[in-house]
Design an enzyme around this catalytic site. Structure first.
Site, PDB file in Angstrom:
ATOM      1  N   LYS A  95      77.344 105.750 -76.096  1.00 13.23           N
ATOM      2  CA  LYS A  95      76.594 105.214 -74.778  1.00 13.23           C
ATOM      3  C   LYS A  95      77.494 105.689 -73.485  1.00 13.23           C
ATOM      4  O   LYS A  95      78.574 105.779 -73.620  1.00 13.23           O
ATOM      5  CB  LYS A  95      76.740 103.693 -75.136  1.00 13.23           C
ATOM      6  CG  LYS A  95      75.919 102.945 -74.025  1.00 13.23           C
ATOM      7  CD  LYS A  95      75.761 101.492 -74.276  1.00 13.23           C
ATOM      8  CE  LYS A  95      75.308 100.897 -73.364  1.00 13.23           C
ATOM      9  NZ  LYS A  95      75.101  99.209 -73.666  1.00 13.23           N
ATOM     10  N   SER A 171      70.677  97.668 -72.466  1.00 16.13           N
ATOM     11  CA  SER A 171      71.184  98.654 -71.953  1.00 16.13           C
ATOM     12  C   SER A 171      71.494 100.011 -72.904  1.00 16.13           C
ATOM     13  O   SER A 171      72.015 100.938 -72.454  1.00 16.13           O
ATOM     14  CB  SER A 171      72.559  98.226 -71.064  1.00 16.13           C
ATOM     15  OG  SER A 171      73.439  97.958 -71.874  1.00 16.13           O
ATOM     16  N   SER A 195      72.169  93.665 -75.056  1.00 16.08           N
ATOM     17  CA  SER A 195      71.912  95.309 -74.816  1.00 16.08           C
ATOM     18  C   SER A 195      72.148  95.919 -76.011  1.00 16.08           C
ATOM     19  O   SER A 195      71.608  96.861 -76.080  1.00 16.08           O
ATOM     20  CB  SER A 195      73.154  95.661 -73.812  1.00 16.08           C
ATOM     21  OG  SER A 195      72.973  95.157 -72.343  1.00 16.08           O
TER      22      SER A 195
END
Length: 493
Positions: A95, A171, A195
């Site tokens: 990420k 996210s 997220s």
């Protein structure tokens, strides 16, 4: 499919649909080469993710020559008889909030559009490499992980493989989309308000928000804070357990770290569904939930009961959880804001969060921390009598890709971007591990997920419960573009 892949897999699945654990086992047995697995996934990324119509799940990549060299090194390690980590030879991407040596970290922010390549790995990247994973790039995220939809002015919007006109969630949206589309067998996420859980639900994959401290981090700031955690994402709970075993453990840089035997997290017990007792919440303490999501969640309950699971209508007291989460979350933004002072191009929502976080009083923060303790204890008390508590993962199915957040749910208007995240936020402040797993599909074919909350530090048990639920409901076997039935709760093949 190559001859060696066909020989290794009697089912004839393409490599990008193999479970990660089967890929790793085949590489270790020399039935597949890591180079073959790498080539296949790189080609898949080129085909599905790149270009104007691509998913935009993976936003930065290492050169192909480097990726293949890493894979060749992994094959040589197998040939030498080296001790292999649990993720040996598996391609993954990190990420874009965490550093990977040689790749820029943009944080999904225009303020870091021109970031230079990182000089060293984050703790997460260190652990991935030590476990044998091959990092091929970075996955997309909104600015500093803000919100549960992945869009930014640097890399654009990550689209949902099930319907590219829809969001993939956030996210950790790049991670979820990459898993669903078969670009990667495993991916990491981070979570403070859904997220990991929102994108997992929207993309029909699995995500675990683990017990705080399970996965160590080296991020700056308050290392004693259990609010933000790192965790695994995969296409089923057994693969999530495999990834967790590769990134969990004790680390002197992370004072909350507690796992002495990471390998134990990868050993998923086979549980008899008829011996499970699950508490059920239809709306996470009274939140608005869209009718199609309610219907899927009710169908999942019926399927579990038909399989012999005992389901009871009881849930922990979540009163005050919204104010608790908001104070802790915004205080974190306020504490973090100084690191980006003076940079231009920051998102308005981010700047508002920073300003409000800096204005939080000591009394408000103290009250939030005290309520978090009470919420932990209330959840633990319910879990004394059940194996897990089940909740809807999201209040709606994946929204259109052109919205920045959902401002209305079942006729209820919402005033702030994080208001629609409360199905996840309320569970964050219980302090317990939360697993999101597929629950079914809407009539439009959009995935819907459920959250399962288990006892603190019993993450392995929660993953085993997830595997048992997945065996009953069956939707982890569905893939975007398949001809399998994708409506309701009939198991897919």
């Amino acid at each position: 499919m190559t001859a060696s892949a066909a020989a290794a897999d009697p089912g004839g699945l393409p490599l990008h649909r193999w479970p990660a654990r089967d890929l790793a086992a085949a590489i270790a047995r020399r039935e597949l080469s890591a180079v073959e697995v790498m080539r296949h996934h790189l080609a898949r990324i080129d085909e599905i993710d790149e270009g104007a119509d691509g998913l935009r799940a993976i936003v930065t990549r290492v050169p192909e020559s480097l990726a293949l060299r890493m894979a060749a090194d992994a094959d040589r390690a197998v040939a030498r008889g080296d001790d292999l980590g649990p993720l040996h030879g598996l391609p993954t991407a990190v990420k874009d909030l965490m550093d990977v040596a040689g790749l820029p970290t943009t944080h999904g922010s225009a303020a870091y559009r021109d970031a230079r390549p990182a000089a060293r790995d984050s703790v997460l990247a260190e652990r991935l490499r030590a476990s044998g994973a091959l990092i091929v790039g970075k996955t997309n995220t909104p600015e500093f992980g803000l919100g549960t939809l992945t869009f930014n002015s640097v890399r654009g919007t990550t689209r949902n493989p099930w319907d590219p006109s829809r969001h993939a969630g956030g996210s950790s949206g790049g991670a979820a989309a990459a898993l669903a589309a078969g670009l990667l067998p495993l991916a990491d996420g981070s979570d403070s308000g859904g997220s990991i859980r929102f994108p997992a639900a929207f993309c029909n994959v699995v995500g675990l928000r683990p017990t705080p401290g399970t996965v160590p981090s080296g991020r700056p700031g308050d290392a004693w804070n259990p609010h933000v955690v790192l965790g695994p994402m995969a296409r089923d709970s057994r693969d999530a357990a495999l990834l967790l075993s590769g990134i969990a453990g004790r680390d002197r840089r992370w004072p909350l770290s507690w796992v002495d035997d990471p390998a134990a997290l990868g050993r998923v017990a086979d549980l008899d569904p008829a011996r499970l007792r699950i508490a059920w919440s239809p709306d996470v303490g009274g939140l608005p939930i869209a009718p199609d999501v309610r219907a899927v969640h009710a169908g999942a309950r019926a399927a579990l009961e038909a399989a012999g699971v005992t389901v009871v209508d009881v849930e922990p007291d979540l009163a005050g959880a919204d104010a608790c989460w908001e104070a802790i979350e915004l205080f974190g933004f306020g504490a973090d804001g100084g690191a980006h002072a003076g940079r231009s191009g920051l998102r308005d929502d981010y700047l508002r969060n920073v300003a409000e976080g800096r204005a939080i009083s000591a009394d408000a923060l103290a009250n939030a921390l005290a309520r978090r303790t009470e919420l932990f204890r209330a959840t633990a008390a319910v879990l004394d009598d059940v194996d897990a508590v089940a909740y809807p993962a999201t209040p709606v199915a994946a929204p259109p890709a052109d919205v920045e957040w959902v401002d209305e749910i079942d006729g209820v208007r919402l005033a702030r971007y994080f208001a629609w995240q409360r199905t996840a936020c309320r569970l964050t402040v219980t302090g317990h591990p939360v697993l999101t797993t597929p629950a079914g599909f809407t009539p439009e074919g959009l995935p819907v997920g459920m959250q399962l909350v288990g006892p603190s530090r019993e993450d392995a048990r929660l993953l085993a419960i997830g595997a048992a639920v997945e065996a009953v409901i069956g939707h982890v076997r569905a893939a975007p573009g398949s001809t399998a039935p994708r409506t309701g709760n009939a198991p897919d093949t």
